[in-house]
Design a protein around this motif. Structure first.
Motif, mmCIF file in Angstrom:
data_model
loop_
_atom_site.group_PDB
_atom_site.id
_atom_site.type_symbol
_atom_site.label_atom_id
_atom_site.label_comp_id
_atom_site.label_asym_id
_atom_site.label_seq_id
_atom_site.Cartn_x
_atom_site.Cartn_y
_atom_site.Cartn_z
ATOM 1 N N LYS A 1 0.815 -1.219 0.000
ATOM 2 C CA LYS A 1 0.000 0.000 0.000
ATOM 3 C C LYS A 1 0.849 1.271 0.000
ATOM 4 O O LYS A 1 0.403 2.319 -0.449
ATOM 5 C CB LYS A 1 -0.959 0.019 1.196
ATOM 6 N N GLN B 1 -0.019 0.731 -6.199
ATOM 7 C CA GLN B 1 -1.254 1.297 -5.674
ATOM 8 C C GLN B 1 -2.500 0.531 -6.104
ATOM 9 O O GLN B 1 -3.482 0.489 -5.387
ATOM 10 C CB GLN B 1 -1.402 2.771 -6.075
ATOM 11 N N PRO C 1 4.203 3.417 -4.418
ATOM 12 C CA PRO C 1 3.406 4.092 -5.445
ATOM 13 C C PRO C 1 3.196 3.247 -6.709
ATOM 14 O O PRO C 1 2.187 3.390 -7.387
ATOM 15 C CB PRO C 1 4.202 5.354 -5.776
#
Length: 192
Positions: free
Chosen positions: A137, A143, A140
């Motif tokens: 999580k 995601q 990036p």
């Protein structure tokens, strides 16, 4: 392996680039990604050649082009479960399947495979499931990766707790293959 298509929908491009379909629509509408609209419709189509050009220009990894299939990462230290799931999900459900037998290996596999869905054993010997979820999580590049917890020790209350803490689904062991496929499809439908 199925023959690669020359013209793609926004949903197919989204899976390849590991983004949401509305992101692809924005790229198209802003003129960054070349394509055309279906006459009499708002549907967009993107030629494969335009997508490749766009991906190279924006340093988007081309490995998503290898298949428009849903990429699944199975993380479990029980080799038997991994082998059975890998075989069934690849052959019967036609998923692109990757495997890892530890939390550490899962991190490396995530970086390489950029899975759409991770099936995660909550009781690995080296890392806790929550630690791996936090890694996914907070990255990036991951995601859109959905994480489905797997455990043979889950009560209904614990399962709800997992959902409240960021997991996208759960499977109680032992489970049927149909349940695994449904959990993957449910998790993927949260994005696409």
């Amino acid at each position: 392996m199925p023959r690669q298509k020359d013209i793609l929908t926004t949903g197919e491009v989204a899976k390849i680039c590991n983004v949401a379909p509305r992101t692809v629509s924005k790229w198209f509408d802003s003129g960054q990604l070349q394509g055309y609209r279906i006459p009499g419709s708002k549907d967009r189509r993107i030629p494969l050649s335009s997508l490749i050009k766009f991906m190279k220009a924006h340093n988007i990894p081309l490995d998503g082009l290898q298949s428009g299939q849903t990429r699944v990462l199975i993380v479990d230290d029980d080799s038997e479960i991994v082998e059975v799931l890998e075989k069934v999900l690849a052959e019967q459900a036609n998923y692109e399947v990757h495997t890892a037998h530890s939390g550490f290996a899962a991190g490396i596999a995530c970086e390489k495979a950029r899975p759409h869905v991770m099936l995660l054993n909550m009781h690995l010997s080296d890392l806790k499931g929550e630690e791996i979820l936090k890694f996914v999580k907070s990255n990036p590049d991951l995601q859109l990766t959905k994480v489905v917890a797997m455990s043979g020790k889950l009560t209904d209350g614990q399962a709800q707790h997992l959902l409240q803490n960021g997991f996208d689904g759960y499977l109680k062991k032992p489970f049927h293959v149909r349940q695994v496929v449904e959990a993957i499809e449910d998790a993927v439908s949260l994005v696409y």
